[in-house]
Design a protein around this motif. Structure first.
Motif, mmCIF file in Angstrom:
data_model
loop_
_atom_site.group_PDB
_atom_site.id
_atom_site.type_symbol
_atom_site.label_atom_id
_atom_site.label_comp_id
_atom_site.label_asym_id
_atom_site.label_seq_id
_atom_site.Cartn_x
_atom_site.Cartn_y
_atom_site.Cartn_z
ATOM 1 N N LEU A 40 0.827 -1.207 0.000
ATOM 2 C CA LEU A 40 0.000 0.000 0.000
ATOM 3 C C LEU A 40 0.865 1.262 0.000
ATOM 4 O O LEU A 40 0.600 2.211 -0.737
ATOM 5 N N VAL A 41 1.912 1.268 0.813
ATOM 6 C CA VAL A 41 2.808 2.424 0.869
ATOM 7 C C VAL A 41 3.551 2.581 -0.452
ATOM 8 O O VAL A 41 3.601 3.677 -1.028
ATOM 9 N N ALA A 42 4.120 1.491 -0.946
ATOM 10 C CA ALA A 42 4.851 1.550 -2.222
ATOM 11 C C ALA A 42 3.913 1.943 -3.361
ATOM 12 O O ALA A 42 4.276 2.763 -4.221
ATOM 13 N N LEU A 51 1.056 9.138 9.113
ATOM 14 C CA LEU A 51 1.822 9.105 10.363
ATOM 15 C C LEU A 51 0.934 9.375 11.572
ATOM 16 O O LEU A 51 1.063 8.710 12.610
ATOM 17 N N ALA A 52 0.023 10.330 11.447
ATOM 18 C CA ALA A 52 -0.898 10.633 12.551
ATOM 19 C C ALA A 52 -1.740 9.402 12.906
ATOM 20 O O ALA A 52 -1.907 9.061 14.080
ATOM 21 N N VAL A 53 -2.256 8.735 11.884
ATOM 22 C CA VAL A 53 -3.057 7.531 12.139
ATOM 23 C C VAL A 53 -2.184 6.425 12.714
ATOM 24 O O VAL A 53 -2.610 5.690 13.610
ATOM 25 N N GLY A 99 -1.712 -5.357 15.413
ATOM 26 C CA GLY A 99 -0.654 -4.587 14.764
ATOM 27 C C GLY A 99 -0.880 -4.443 13.268
ATOM 28 O O GLY A 99 -0.615 -3.390 12.688
ATOM 29 N N GLY A 100 -1.382 -5.496 12.633
ATOM 30 C CA GLY A 100 -1.680 -5.425 11.204
ATOM 31 C C GLY A 100 -2.772 -4.420 10.919
ATOM 32 O O GLY A 100 -2.716 -3.680 9.928
ATOM 33 N N ASP A 101 -3.766 -4.368 11.799
ATOM 34 C CA ASP A 101 -4.847 -3.390 11.656
ATOM 35 C C ASP A 101 -4.291 -1.971 11.728
ATOM 36 O O ASP A 101 -4.672 -1.101 10.939
ATOM 37 N N ALA A 102 -3.388 -1.734 12.673
ATOM 38 C CA ALA A 102 -2.794 -0.407 12.838
ATOM 39 C C ALA A 102 -2.037 0.016 11.583
ATOM 40 O O ALA A 102 -2.167 1.155 11.114
ATOM 41 N N LYS A 103 -1.275 -0.899 11.034
ATOM 42 C CA LYS A 103 -0.480 -0.576 9.843
ATOM 43 C C LYS A 103 -1.353 -0.364 8.610
ATOM 44 O O LYS A 103 -1.104 0.552 7.818
ATOM 45 N N VAL A 104 -2.369 -1.183 8.450
ATOM 46 C CA VAL A 104 -3.263 -1.024 7.294
ATOM 47 C C VAL A 104 -4.059 0.283 7.406
ATOM 48 O O VAL A 104 -4.238 0.990 6.403
ATOM 49 N N ALA A 105 -4.510 0.622 8.595
ATOM 50 C CA ALA A 105 -5.236 1.889 8.780
ATOM 51 C C ALA A 105 -4.341 3.076 8.423
ATOM 52 O O ALA A 105 -4.777 4.017 7.752
ATOM 53 N N ALA A 106 -3.095 3.022 8.851
ATOM 54 C CA ALA A 106 -2.155 4.106 8.539
ATOM 55 C C ALA A 106 -1.863 4.170 7.044
ATOM 56 O O ALA A 106 -1.797 5.258 6.461
ATOM 57 N N ALA A 107 -1.724 3.020 6.409
ATOM 58 C CA ALA A 107 -1.462 2.997 4.969
ATOM 59 C C ALA A 107 -2.668 3.534 4.192
ATOM 60 O O ALA A 107 -2.503 4.252 3.196
ATOM 61 N N ALA A 134 -12.597 1.795 3.772
ATOM 62 C CA ALA A 134 -11.730 2.318 2.710
ATOM 63 C C ALA A 134 -12.414 2.231 1.351
ATOM 64 O O ALA A 134 -12.331 3.169 0.541
ATOM 65 N N LEU A 135 -13.104 1.135 1.114
ATOM 66 C CA LEU A 135 -13.781 0.964 -0.171
ATOM 67 C C LEU A 135 -14.990 1.890 -0.307
ATOM 68 O O LEU A 135 -15.388 2.231 -1.424
ATOM 69 N N LEU A 136 -15.558 2.304 0.808
ATOM 70 C CA LEU A 136 -16.647 3.286 0.766
ATOM 71 C C LEU A 136 -16.118 4.689 0.464
ATOM 72 O O LEU A 136 -16.769 5.469 -0.241
ATOM 73 N N ILE A 137 -14.958 5.011 0.988
ATOM 74 C CA ILE A 137 -14.389 6.348 0.840
ATOM 75 C C ILE A 137 -13.650 6.520 -0.488
ATOM 76 O O ILE A 137 -13.694 7.587 -1.105
ATOM 77 N N TYR A 138 -12.982 5.494 -0.953
ATOM 78 C CA TYR A 138 -12.096 5.604 -2.111
ATOM 79 C C TYR A 138 -12.752 6.228 -3.351
ATOM 80 O O TYR A 138 -12.120 7.056 -4.012
ATOM 81 N N PRO A 139 -14.000 5.898 -3.685
ATOM 82 C CA PRO A 139 -14.603 6.515 -4.882
ATOM 83 C C PRO A 139 -14.727 8.041 -4.792
ATOM 84 O O PRO A 139 -14.865 8.702 -5.810
#
Length: 174
Positions: free
Chosen positions: A36-38, A62-64, A79-87, A153-158
């Motif tokens: 996601l970051v890349a 970074l804030a998230v 931890g995976g949830d935290a990283k995905v939310a930030a990404a 994320a899929l709701l917001i992305y459009p």
């Protein structure tokens, strides 16, 4: 055309994969967050995003990350949830991150209540051979919050500039 296809598919596919992974294994690989970051960096450069805007998006991510890892430290999320939310916040920037987090919280609440109810019922014997379902049904198991993060994320992305930049007429949409 290839850039439009990437805008339409990259972020949604990675978020859907994160949700499926969390549902089936109760984990989200670090690779998903790294991709996601890349993907953001590549898409931002190819889309002509300026340095100031890229740094603003990085600030949102970074804030998230700081808030999400505080929640992780308290045992509220994985931890995976935290990283995905930030990404995801990296992709959304400050313009859509708050809306994303509100949706994720609401959907996470619905998911949590639904799973708590589901765990009250006995699992039919026919389904007891499914390891992922047994894990999901276990009362001592956490909540696969990546599902709520991905749906939000899929709701917001459009609504983002990523999709607004796509020439949908090329794909037969008007």
């Amino acid at each position: 055309m290839a850039l439009d296809v990437a805008r339409l598919l990259l972020f949604p596919a990675l978020m859907a994969f994160a949700a499926a992974s969390d549902l089936l294994t109760m984990t989200i690989s670090n690779r998903v967050s790294l991709l996601l970051v890349a993907g953001f960096l590549v898409m931002a450069l190819l889309s002509g995003m300026g340095l100031h805007e890229m740094l603003s998006h990085a600030g949102a991510g970074l804030a998230v990350l700081v808030v999400a890892f505080s929640c992780f430290a308290m045992g509220w999320i994985g931890g995976g949830d935290a990283k995905v939310a930030a990404a995801a916040a990296l992709w959304f920037g400050f313009g859509h991150t708050l809306e994303y987090l509100v949706y994720a919280s609401l959907l996470g609440g619905v998911l949590t209540l639904s799973l708590l109810q589901f765990r009250q019922w006995p699992l039919p014997a026919l389904l007891c051979s499914q390891d992922w379902l047994l894990r999901l049904h276990g009362r001592d198991t956490g909540i696969p919050y990546g599902i709520a993060l991905a749906f939000a994320a899929l709701l917001i992305y459009p609504e983002t500039d990523w999709i607004r930049a796509v020439d949908l007429t090329r794909f037969g949409f008007q």
